[in-house]
Design a protein around this motif. Sequence first.
Motif, PDB file in Angstrom:
ATOM      1  N   UNK A 179      -5.982  46.907  62.006  1.00  0.00           N
ATOM      2  CA  UNK A 179      -7.354  46.398  61.980  1.00  0.00           C
ATOM      3  C   UNK A 179      -8.249  47.276  62.849  1.00  0.00           C
ATOM      4  N   UNK A 180      -9.481  47.410  62.441  1.00  0.00           N
ATOM      5  CA  UNK A 180     -10.431  48.248  63.176  1.00  0.00           C
ATOM      6  C   UNK A 180     -11.262  47.388  64.120  1.00  0.00           C
ATOM      7  N   UNK A 181     -11.360  47.824  65.359  1.00  0.00           N
ATOM      8  CA  UNK A 181     -12.093  47.068  66.375  1.00  0.00           C
ATOM      9  C   UNK A 181     -13.540  46.820  65.963  1.00  0.00           C
ATOM     10  N   UNK A 182     -14.199  47.839  65.474  1.00  0.00           N
ATOM     11  CA  UNK A 182     -15.626  47.731  65.156  1.00  0.00           C
ATOM     12  C   UNK A 182     -15.908  46.728  64.050  1.00  0.00           C
ATOM     13  N   UNK A 183     -14.903  46.396  63.259  1.00  0.00           N
ATOM     14  CA  UNK A 183     -15.090  45.438  62.164  1.00  0.00           C
ATOM     15  C   UNK A 183     -14.658  44.025  62.546  1.00  0.00           C
ATOM     16  N   UNK A 184     -14.153  43.850  63.744  1.00  0.00           N
ATOM     17  CA  UNK A 184     -13.603  42.546  64.138  1.00  0.00           C
ATOM     18  C   UNK A 184     -14.692  41.611  64.636  1.00  0.00           C
ATOM     19  N   UNK A 185     -14.435  40.333  64.511  1.00  0.00           N
ATOM     20  CA  UNK A 185     -15.333  39.300  65.016  1.00  0.00           C
ATOM     21  C   UNK A 185     -14.695  38.520  66.159  1.00  0.00           C
ATOM     22  N   UNK A 186     -13.571  39.012  66.643  1.00  0.00           N
ATOM     23  CA  UNK A 186     -12.850  38.317  67.708  1.00  0.00           C
ATOM     24  C   UNK A 186     -13.656  38.333  69.006  1.00  0.00           C
ATOM     25  N   UNK A 187     -13.663  37.202  69.699  1.00  0.00           N
ATOM     26  CA  UNK A 187     -14.292  37.106  71.019  1.00  0.00           C
ATOM     27  C   UNK A 187     -13.166  36.959  72.036  1.00  0.00           C
ATOM     28  N   UNK A 188     -12.824  38.076  72.690  1.00  0.00           N
ATOM     29  CA  UNK A 188     -11.688  38.101  73.605  1.00  0.00           C
ATOM     30  C   UNK A 188     -12.144  37.878  75.043  1.00  0.00           C
ATOM     31  N   UNK A 189     -11.172  37.596  75.903  1.00  0.00           N
ATOM     32  CA  UNK A 189     -11.446  37.488  77.334  1.00  0.00           C
ATOM     33  C   UNK A 189     -11.126  38.790  78.061  1.00  0.00           C
ATOM     34  N   UNK A 190     -10.076  39.475  77.584  1.00  0.00           N
ATOM     35  CA  UNK A 190      -9.654  40.740  78.188  1.00  0.00           C
ATOM     36  C   UNK A 190      -9.313  41.716  77.075  1.00  0.00           C
ATOM     37  N   UNK A 191      -9.876  42.918  77.145  1.00  0.00           N
ATOM     38  CA  UNK A 191      -9.541  43.984  76.206  1.00  0.00           C
ATOM     39  C   UNK A 191      -8.807  45.066  76.985  1.00  0.00           C
ATOM     40  N   UNK A 192      -7.596  45.390  76.561  1.00  0.00           N
ATOM     41  CA  UNK A 192      -6.801  46.444  77.193  1.00  0.00           C
ATOM     42  C   UNK A 192      -6.784  47.642  76.254  1.00  0.00           C
ATOM     43  N   UNK A 193      -7.424  48.707  76.664  1.00  0.00           N
ATOM     44  CA  UNK A 193      -7.427  49.925  75.845  1.00  0.00           C
ATOM     45  C   UNK A 193      -6.338  50.870  76.350  1.00  0.00           C
ATOM     46  N   UNK A 194      -5.939  51.808  75.490  1.00  0.00           N
ATOM     47  CA  UNK A 194      -4.777  52.645  75.785  1.00  0.00           C
ATOM     48  C   UNK A 194      -5.120  54.106  76.075  1.00  0.00           C
ATOM     49  N   UNK A 195      -6.378  54.448  76.008  1.00  0.00           N
ATOM     50  CA  UNK A 195      -6.831  55.772  76.429  1.00  0.00           C
ATOM     51  C   UNK A 195      -8.332  55.729  76.621  1.00  0.00           C
ATOM     52  N   UNK A 196      -8.867  56.721  77.337  1.00  0.00           N
ATOM     53  CA  UNK A 196     -10.259  56.652  77.756  1.00  0.00           C
ATOM     54  C   UNK A 196     -11.230  56.674  76.585  1.00  0.00           C
ATOM     55  N   UNK A 197     -10.942  57.425  75.551  1.00  0.00           N
ATOM     56  CA  UNK A 197     -11.872  57.461  74.416  1.00  0.00           C
ATOM     57  C   UNK A 197     -11.939  56.109  73.708  1.00  0.00           C
ATOM     58  N   UNK A 198     -10.842  55.383  73.693  1.00  0.00           N
ATOM     59  CA  UNK A 198     -10.856  54.026  73.129  1.00  0.00           C
ATOM     60  C   UNK A 198     -11.650  53.088  74.041  1.00  0.00           C
ATOM     61  N   UNK A 199     -11.506  53.262  75.341  1.00  0.00           N
ATOM     62  CA  UNK A 199     -12.281  52.491  76.319  1.00  0.00           C
ATOM     63  C   UNK A 199     -13.773  52.700  76.089  1.00  0.00           C
ATOM     64  N   UNK A 200     -14.175  53.947  75.933  1.00  0.00           N
ATOM     65  CA  UNK A 200     -15.585  54.255  75.694  1.00  0.00           C
ATOM     66  C   UNK A 200     -16.070  53.658  74.376  1.00  0.00           C
ATOM     67  N   UNK A 201     -15.215  53.732  73.346  1.00  0.00           N
ATOM     68  CA  UNK A 201     -15.610  53.211  72.034  1.00  0.00           C
ATOM     69  C   UNK A 201     -15.808  51.695  72.082  1.00  0.00           C
ATOM     70  N   UNK A 202     -14.933  50.992  72.784  1.00  0.00           N
ATOM     71  CA  UNK A 202     -15.057  49.540  72.894  1.00  0.00           C
ATOM     72  C   UNK A 202     -16.321  49.170  73.670  1.00  0.00           C
ATOM     73  N   UNK A 203     -16.554  49.854  74.789  1.00  0.00           N
ATOM     74  CA  UNK A 203     -17.750  49.546  75.591  1.00  0.00           C
ATOM     75  C   UNK A 203     -19.034  49.832  74.813  1.00  0.00           C
ATOM     76  N   UNK A 204     -19.059  50.947  74.105  1.00  0.00           N
ATOM     77  CA  UNK A 204     -20.247  51.280  73.312  1.00  0.00           C
ATOM     78  C   UNK A 204     -20.481  50.258  72.206  1.00  0.00           C
TER      79      UNK A 204
END
Length: 279
Positions: free
Chosen positions: A181-206
Amino acid sequence: MDPRRARDPRLARVDPRLQRGPSALSAPSPQQQSGSGQGATQWTANGAYMASQSMVPNTLVQQADTASENAIAGPSTPANNVESSAYKPRPLFCVVCASNQNRSMEGHQALQKAGYRVNSYGTGSAVRLPGPSIDKPNIYSFGTPYNSIYEELNAKDPRLYTANGLLQMLDRNRRIKLAPERWQDSKTVADVVITCEERCFDAVCDDLLSRGGEFNKPVHVINIEIKDNHEEALIAAKAMLDLAAAIEISQDMDEDIDRILQVQQERHPHSLLHAIAFY
């Protein structure tokens, strides 16, 4: 006179029941009414029998009173247990890597087996898996079932994709959920997001920033830097378990998060990043 009475001596006798006068049905004497001790009885004005309250044993009366009080008051609850019984919702974790295949799914499996609420996503534009050479990766769109990818690669070159661990990884993934599943297409409202590399961290924050924070719900985004191979993913999954355990037992995650991350950094070798975003 009935003529039969004269002929039949049995009928000539007077029925003794007819000889009883009104005095036979009179109320019992005062001695009978008083009885003895606690076993006394009472008689109403019309001669009806009524048991005296003294006939009921005192123990039964006390038990009945106690039961009535308990029924009205309800079960007793110690005062010191009131606060501990307050409801605290369990946090929802999201594990995110690039393709939702290796690192995020290893973490997803570990957290799920431990009983945490978890799901996983990828932030890439497509799912990319190693191919026969570096310049020939296997590319799939998000939403392609893990089982379909498994069968396709197994048909292409089972020896190669068994040797590099892809078939084992896909077999694990298809047992956890249907498809990447692609993060940008999700509607999930999470409490904690654990990313596995910095570019994924940046993508989630953006992405969270672009959503506008209309729900005004905070989410902690934590990056654990993990090399994209099976061995490192397995090691990092154990680190995710420690992090999830510390977060779940915290009574106030917002207040405790700095201390939790400090302890996490001391126990595990992965570098950490942390940001607070809003849904």
